[in-house]
Design an enzyme around this catalytic site. Structure first.
Site, PDB file in Angstrom:
ATOM      1  CG  ASP A 107      -7.480  13.543 -38.820  1.00 17.78           C
ATOM      2  OD1 ASP A 107      -6.918  12.676 -38.128  1.00 17.78           O
ATOM      3  OD2 ASP A 107      -7.626  13.436 -40.058  1.00 17.78           O
ATOM      4  CG  ASP A 118      -5.094   8.909 -39.020  1.00 14.98           C
ATOM      5  OD1 ASP A 118      -5.678   9.909 -38.601  1.00 14.98           O
ATOM      6  OD2 ASP A 118      -4.668   8.802 -40.192  1.00 14.98           O
ATOM      7  CG  HIS A 178      -3.899   6.364 -44.639  1.00 10.06           C
ATOM      8  ND1 HIS A 178      -3.166   6.187 -43.497  1.00 10.06           N
ATOM      9  CD2 HIS A 178      -4.802   7.340 -44.351  1.00 10.06           C
ATOM     10  CE1 HIS A 178      -3.596   7.033 -42.574  1.00 10.06           C
ATOM     11  NE2 HIS A 178      -4.596   7.746 -43.062  1.00 10.06           N
ATOM     12  CG  HIS A 186      -0.677   8.562 -45.612  1.00  9.04           C
ATOM     13  ND1 HIS A 186      -1.758   8.980 -46.338  1.00  9.04           N
ATOM     14  CD2 HIS A 186      -0.800   9.163 -44.412  1.00  9.04           C
ATOM     15  CE1 HIS A 186      -2.511   9.798 -45.607  1.00  9.04           C
ATOM     16  NE2 HIS A 186      -1.931   9.933 -44.435  1.00  9.04           N
ATOM     17  CD  GLU A 211      -8.260   9.746 -43.634  1.00 11.07           C
ATOM     18  OE1 GLU A 211      -8.471  10.902 -43.265  1.00 11.07           O
ATOM     19  OE2 GLU A 211      -7.120   9.240 -43.648  1.00 11.07           O
ATOM     20  CD  GLU A 303      -8.348   9.069 -40.209  1.00  9.40           C
ATOM     21  OE1 GLU A 303      -8.285  10.287 -39.919  1.00  9.40           O
ATOM     22  OE2 GLU A 303      -7.454   8.466 -40.831  1.00  9.40           O
TER      23      GLU A 303
HETATM   24 MN    MN Z   1      -6.525  11.399 -39.771  1.00  9.50          MN
HETATM   25 MN    MN Z   2      -5.746   9.204 -41.963  1.00  4.36          MN
END
Ligand code: MN
Ligand code: MN
Length: 322
Positions: A107, A118, A178, A186, A211, A303
């Site tokens: 990630d 992300d 998020h 976030h 995600e 994600e």
């Molecule tokens: Mn992530």
């Molecule tokens: Mn994330």
């Protein structure tokens, strides 16, 4: 960007009464670039994930490539294995290696002038856990398909939950997607991984990380005693010893509001472990403990970062292959 149509044909002010003004909302070039960098880096580093390879090699390779392609890490590269759902990144000198079988979640994210990406994939080391991978991957694809301005966040969660349950697994309901805002990973809204009666919606021009996590455990997470990822508490004004204050100032200058790895500061010839503890005690930084699945279940995650456009989701972290 603003488009005026038609642009040059007006002769008198009266005619402007029938002028149509179209506001087209676009993702910023920096946001697009941050997504493209993360996508490229992720597809390159997952090829190196194999039994016996050191975890720290993947973390460092990812962070090095992000810089090489013109970005900075949005957060430390997370490499979480099996029941580690999230937030493992190698500490300085980490000896941990990939096992012969299991689920490896890579990630990572990039930022370009604070504009973020992300994105994550899961590698099944020997092919034993294929359904976990497929469940999370398809849940992400289905969730992205229903994104449009005005879609309820709870509906996205319902799509994810339904898809994962189809494969005989559970979503990790205590983790969620998020909203992303410049310099804030976030930000504001969360995107649940289970159906919820919530009135909050995705709006045109907003950006999100979606995600889904699949597990054969109970879908909860608990923090372990280990934490290798930290972020600055910018409001903290507590008096600190000299070394701790120095470390705090360096971290604030380098990482601002984004998460960082203890390992990143250990590059210096000083041992920062004691300073990190005193910064934590003083409330000058916060820690992100490694998150373990509540019942020790296996966990897979996928994600993507998306921009909510008029025509639906623009996925900024799409990879060419895979
Ligand atoms: Mn992530
Ligand atoms: Mn994330």
């Amino acid at each position: 960007m603003r488009h005026l149509r038609p642009s040059s044909s007006f002769k008198t002010p009266l005619e402007t009464g029938c002028m149509t003004i179209h506001m087209t909302i676009h993702p910023t070039p920096d946001f697009i670039k941050a997504g493209a960098i993360a996508a490229r880096v992720l597809s390159e580093v997952v090829k190196e994930v194999r039994p016996g390879v050191k975890v720290i090699r993947i973390c460092q390779l990812a962070e090095h490539k992000i810089a090489e392609y013109g970005g900075k890490p949005a957060f430390p590269c997370n490499v979480s294995i099996d029941d580690e759902a999230a937030h493992y990144t190698s500490p300085h000198g980490d000896k941990k290696v990939f096992p012969d079988k299991g689920l490896v979640k890579v990630d990572l994210g990039a930022h370009v002038n604070g504009h973020l990406s992300d994105t994550a994939v899961t590698v099944d080391l020997d092919g034993s856990y294929e359904k976990f991978v497929i469940a999370a991957k398809i849940a992400l694809e289905k969730a992205i398909e229903v994104i449009e301005p005005g879609v309820k966040l709870g509906e996205i969660g319902a799509v994810i939950e339904r898809e994962i349950k189809k494969h005989g697994l559970r979503p990790v309901h205590q983790l969620s997607g998020h909203q992303l805002k410049p310099w804030t990973l976030h930000a504001g809204k969360t995107v649940p991984n289970v159906g919820m009666r919530r009135s909050e919606r995705m709006n045109l021009g907003e950006t999100f990380a979606i995600e889904p996590f699949s597990t054969d455990g109970n879908g909860t997470v608990k923090g372990s005693k280990d934490a290798y990822i930290f972020s600055n508490v910018m409001s903290s004004k507590k008096k600190l010893d000299r070394l701790s204050a120095q470390i705090r100032n360096i971290a604030r200058r380098r990482f601002r509001t984004l998460p960082w790895a203890g390992r990143w500061l250990n590059d210096k010839k000083i041992d920062v472990t004691a300073a990190l503890h005193s910064l934590l005690r003083a409330g000058a930084i916060r820690a992100y403990p490694v998150l373990l699945e509540g019942k020790g279940g296996m966990v897979a995650q996928f994600e993507h970062t998306v921009f909510v456009a008029e025509e639906g989701a623009i996925v900024t972290t799409l990879r060419n292959r895979q």
